[in-house]
Design a protein around this motif. Structure first.
Motif, PDB file in Angstrom:
ATOM      1  N   GLN A 197       0.824  -1.209   0.000  1.00  0.00           N
ATOM      2  CA  GLN A 197       0.000   0.000   0.000  1.00  0.00           C
ATOM      3  C   GLN A 197       0.860   1.263   0.000  1.00  0.00           C
ATOM      4  O   GLN A 197       0.539   2.228  -0.700  1.00  0.00           O
ATOM      5  N   LEU A 198       1.947   1.243   0.774  1.00  0.00           N
ATOM      6  CA  LEU A 198       2.842   2.399   0.785  1.00  0.00           C
ATOM      7  C   LEU A 198       3.437   2.605  -0.602  1.00  0.00           C
ATOM      8  O   LEU A 198       3.459   3.730  -1.118  1.00  0.00           O
ATOM      9  N   VAL A 205       3.685   5.694  -5.666  1.00  0.00           N
ATOM     10  CA  VAL A 205       3.545   5.729  -7.122  1.00  0.00           C
ATOM     11  C   VAL A 205       2.488   6.772  -7.506  1.00  0.00           C
ATOM     12  O   VAL A 205       2.689   7.570  -8.424  1.00  0.00           O
ATOM     13  N   THR A 206       1.400   6.804  -6.774  1.00  0.00           N
ATOM     14  CA  THR A 206       0.319   7.741  -7.072  1.00  0.00           C
ATOM     15  C   THR A 206       0.769   9.187  -6.904  1.00  0.00           C
ATOM     16  O   THR A 206       0.559  10.009  -7.794  1.00  0.00           O
ATOM     17  N   VAL A 207       1.393   9.508  -5.780  1.00  0.00           N
ATOM     18  CA  VAL A 207       1.772  10.911  -5.541  1.00  0.00           C
ATOM     19  C   VAL A 207       2.952  11.346  -6.395  1.00  0.00           C
ATOM     20  O   VAL A 207       3.066  12.527  -6.730  1.00  0.00           O
ATOM     21  N   GLN A 224      12.383  10.706  -0.614  1.00  0.00           N
ATOM     22  CA  GLN A 224      12.157  11.293   0.715  1.00  0.00           C
ATOM     23  C   GLN A 224      11.049  12.338   0.655  1.00  0.00           C
ATOM     24  O   GLN A 224      10.211  12.411   1.553  1.00  0.00           O
ATOM     25  N   ARG A 225      11.049  13.141  -0.405  1.00  0.00           N
ATOM     26  CA  ARG A 225      10.004  14.169  -0.547  1.00  0.00           C
ATOM     27  C   ARG A 225       8.617  13.530  -0.579  1.00  0.00           C
ATOM     28  O   ARG A 225       7.684  13.991   0.088  1.00  0.00           O
ATOM     29  N   ARG A 266       5.344  13.304   2.350  1.00  0.00           N
ATOM     30  CA  ARG A 266       3.933  13.615   2.056  1.00  0.00           C
ATOM     31  C   ARG A 266       3.009  12.455   2.425  1.00  0.00           C
ATOM     32  O   ARG A 266       1.983  12.646   3.089  1.00  0.00           O
ATOM     33  N   VAL A 267       3.376  11.253   2.007  1.00  0.00           N
ATOM     34  CA  VAL A 267       2.514  10.085   2.225  1.00  0.00           C
ATOM     35  C   VAL A 267       2.464   9.689   3.701  1.00  0.00           C
ATOM     36  O   VAL A 267       1.402   9.344   4.221  1.00  0.00           O
ATOM     37  N   LEU A 268       3.616   9.736   4.380  1.00  0.00           N
ATOM     38  CA  LEU A 268       3.680   9.276   5.772  1.00  0.00           C
ATOM     39  C   LEU A 268       3.483  10.412   6.780  1.00  0.00           C
ATOM     40  O   LEU A 268       3.457  10.174   7.984  1.00  0.00           O
TER      41      LEU A 268
END
Length: 88
Positions: free
Chosen positions: A26-27, A32-34, A60-61, A65-67
């Motif tokens: 999922q991560l 991939v999406t962002v 890392q960028r 955002r995701v985490l």
């Protein structure tokens, strides 16, 4: 967060991923999406978490955002991981 201050990036990624209830698959899918970059898969997330690789500034960028982890915290964790690797 004080408990994460000296954590290498692999542990930080795993910790933040678990906090959000995400699997490695999922991560990877969210990254991939962002990012719009389909070259990332669960295997790379696993390598990051095991300390086999350190994600570069590009990932890392997106991890930030995701985490929802501050970019400075990820950079510091990446430095910690690189220092640990040099000692081995």
């Amino acid at each position: 967060m004080a408990a994460r201050d000296s954590m290498p990036i692999g542990r930080l990624i795993r910790f933040a991923r678990h906090e959000r209830g995400l699997t490695q698959y999922q991560l990877a899918a969210e990254l991939v999406t962002v990012s719009g970059n389909e070259s990332l898969g669960r295997g790379e997330v696993s390598r990051w978490e095991r300390g086999k690789r350190v994600p570069g500034p590009y990932w890392q960028r997106h991890l930030s955002r995701v985490l929802d982890v501050p970019p400075d915290e990820l950079r510091a964790a990446a430095r910690t991981a690189k220092q640990w690797r040099r000692r081995q």
